[in-house]
Design a protein around this motif. Structure first.
Motif, PDB file in Angstrom:
ATOM      1  N   THR A   4       0.847  -1.189   0.000  1.00 36.87           N
ATOM      2  CA  THR A   4       0.000   0.000   0.000  1.00 36.87           C
ATOM      3  C   THR A   4       0.873   1.226   0.000  1.00 36.87           C
ATOM      4  O   THR A   4       1.283   1.711   1.037  1.00 36.87           O
ATOM      5  CB  THR A   4      -0.941   0.028   1.215  1.00 36.87           C
ATOM      6  N   GLY A   6       2.367   4.763   0.118  1.00 32.79           N
ATOM      7  CA  GLY A   6       1.977   6.014   0.750  1.00 32.79           C
ATOM      8  C   GLY A   6       1.139   5.844   1.977  1.00 32.79           C
ATOM      9  O   GLY A   6       0.352   6.722   2.316  1.00 32.79           O
ATOM     10  N   GLN A   7       1.247   4.744   2.737  1.00 31.79           N
ATOM     11  CA  GLN A   7       0.418   4.559   3.909  1.00 31.79           C
ATOM     12  C   GLN A   7       0.686   5.596   4.975  1.00 31.79           C
ATOM     13  O   GLN A   7      -0.150   5.814   5.843  1.00 31.79           O
ATOM     14  CB  GLN A   7       0.649   3.161   4.504  1.00 31.79           C
ATOM     15  N   THR A   9       0.922   8.728   4.726  1.00 29.10           N
ATOM     16  CA  THR A   9       0.362  10.031   4.435  1.00 29.10           C
ATOM     17  C   THR A   9      -0.604  10.463   5.518  1.00 29.10           C
ATOM     18  O   THR A   9      -1.496   9.742   5.900  1.00 29.10           O
ATOM     19  CB  THR A   9      -0.368  10.008   3.084  1.00 29.10           C
ATOM     20  N   SER A 234       5.670   2.554   1.226  1.00 26.86           N
ATOM     21  CA  SER A 234       5.198   3.513   2.227  1.00 26.86           C
ATOM     22  C   SER A 234       6.341   4.381   2.746  1.00 26.86           C
ATOM     23  O   SER A 234       6.116   5.527   3.137  1.00 26.86           O
ATOM     24  CB  SER A 234       4.534   2.782   3.401  1.00 26.86           C
ATOM     25  N   GLU A 239       3.279  10.109  -1.355  1.00 22.22           N
ATOM     26  CA  GLU A 239       2.327  11.000  -2.044  1.00 22.22           C
ATOM     27  C   GLU A 239       2.291  10.810  -3.558  1.00 22.22           C
ATOM     28  O   GLU A 239       2.032  11.750  -4.299  1.00 22.22           O
ATOM     29  CB  GLU A 239       2.650  12.462  -1.719  1.00 22.22           C
ATOM     30  N   THR A 268      -4.931   7.603   4.392  1.00 16.65           N
ATOM     31  CA  THR A 268      -4.652   6.473   3.504  1.00 16.65           C
ATOM     32  C   THR A 268      -5.929   5.713   3.201  1.00 16.65           C
ATOM     33  O   THR A 268      -6.179   5.312   2.054  1.00 16.65           O
ATOM     34  CB  THR A 268      -3.629   5.525   4.158  1.00 16.65           C
ATOM     35  N   LYS A 271      -8.084   6.839   0.412  1.00 21.76           N
ATOM     36  CA  LYS A 271      -7.626   6.565  -0.947  1.00 21.76           C
ATOM     37  C   LYS A 271      -7.944   5.145  -1.397  1.00 21.76           C
ATOM     38  O   LYS A 271      -7.797   4.830  -2.571  1.00 21.76           O
ATOM     39  CB  LYS A 271      -6.113   6.784  -1.044  1.00 21.76           C
TER      40      LYS A 271
END
Length: 306
Positions: A4, A6-7, A9, A234, A239, A268, A271
């Protein structure tokens, strides 16, 4: 559940906050003269707080490069390349550089110190992993040829990236060598990033297709590969993800998702979407974002694609 990207974020997209600075942000130079801040469609959406953080972050870049490359005597002054963008510590007034640096800041709630730590860690990892070599590596088509596809764009011009994990593929061949899979996955991500111009588009949509994946097909290697990939993306690709769809998800994986939902950061989670099976069901989820002519028929669109 899956890798996953960008977790970490924790902030919402910059476009969610109104822009109240002028179109040409002005910065004081060391000599006291004013210079125009280079702008593009993405930087024009930066908020005042983001500009403040970015200007402070720029001051840290030479030291960050020295920390990332301790064996290089000229690290503080030598330019580097990240995602196709030249970052020159002697001249950081560049709109695309601003977009790249902002990703690290947004991933860390605009904390300059934490963004710097992430930036350093990413540069070190890229050297240790040897991303450049992975991008040049030739991977067997009979193993990886149908595993990833980049096809079409969403309605805002973002590229759409598909990972197809099930079907008739030999998962033992794919994940039998975990490090080879990770090199392929990183190279595929880098190829996807090449489609981001960082002028008007700096994120992508990802679709992960689990048709044919079962409990019995997920062995220790595949689980380790997913875990390592999740950590890589991640930690070192902040981003870059706009939305992620998990489609044709087996019921047991849906249950696992809901079990771990409370542990996933809200930004996250916003998204991510878990979608059922069948072209009609998948189309209902994807067509609001992707035009039918850009979406493969197998997913409810009209495109003759993979």
């Amino acid at each position: 559940m899956s890798e996953t990207e960008g977790q970490e974020t924790a902030t919402s997209p910059a476009s969610s906050e109104p822009q109240d600075t002028t179109a040409q942000e002005v910065q004081e130079s060391a000599e006291g003269a004013t210079v125009e801040e280079p702008q593009n469609a993405l930087t024009e959406k930066f908020t005042p707080k983001e500009w403040d953080a970015l200007k402070a972050f720029r001051n840290e870049i030479p030291d960050a490069l020295a920390s990332a490359y301790p064996d290089k005597s000229d690290a503080k002054t030598a330019a580097i390349n990240l995602w196709g963008v030249t970052i020159d510590p002697s001249n950081l007034l560049d709109a695309r550089v601003s977009v790249v640096l902002m990703k690290f800041l947004r991933a860390r709630n605009l904390s300059v110190s934490e963004g710097k730590v992430m930036f350093i860690a990413t540069l070190r990892w890229r050297d240790e992993f040897n991303v450049e070599a992975a991008c040049k590596e030739e991977f067997p088509q009979d193993v990886f040829g149908q595993l990833g596809h980049i096809y079409g764009k969403d309605k805002a011009g973002r590229p759409v990236v598909y990972n197809v994990y099930g079907g008739n593929q030999d998962l033992k061949a794919i994940f039998g060598d975990v490090q080879r899979f990770l090199r392929w996955r990183v190279a595929f991500m880098e190829k996807s990033i090449e489609l981001l111009d960082l002028e008007s588009t700096d994120q992508m949509i990802q679709v992960h297709d689990y048709a044919g994946v079962s409990m019995t097909s997920r062995d220790a290697n595949s689980k380790n590969a997913a875990s390592e990939a999740s950590s890589i993306f991640s930690s070192h690709y902040p981003e870059l993800l706009y939305k992620k769809y998990f489609i044709n998800v087996p019921s047991y994986m849906t249950w696992i998702f809901w079990l771990f939902k409370p542990l996933i950061p809200s930004a996250t989670l916003a998204k991510m979407s878990v979608v059922g099976s069948g072209a009609s069901t998948i189309g209902k989820a994807l067509l609001p974002e992707i035009d039918a002519k850009q979406l493969p028929k197998r997913y409810g669109g009209e495109a003759e694609a993979f």
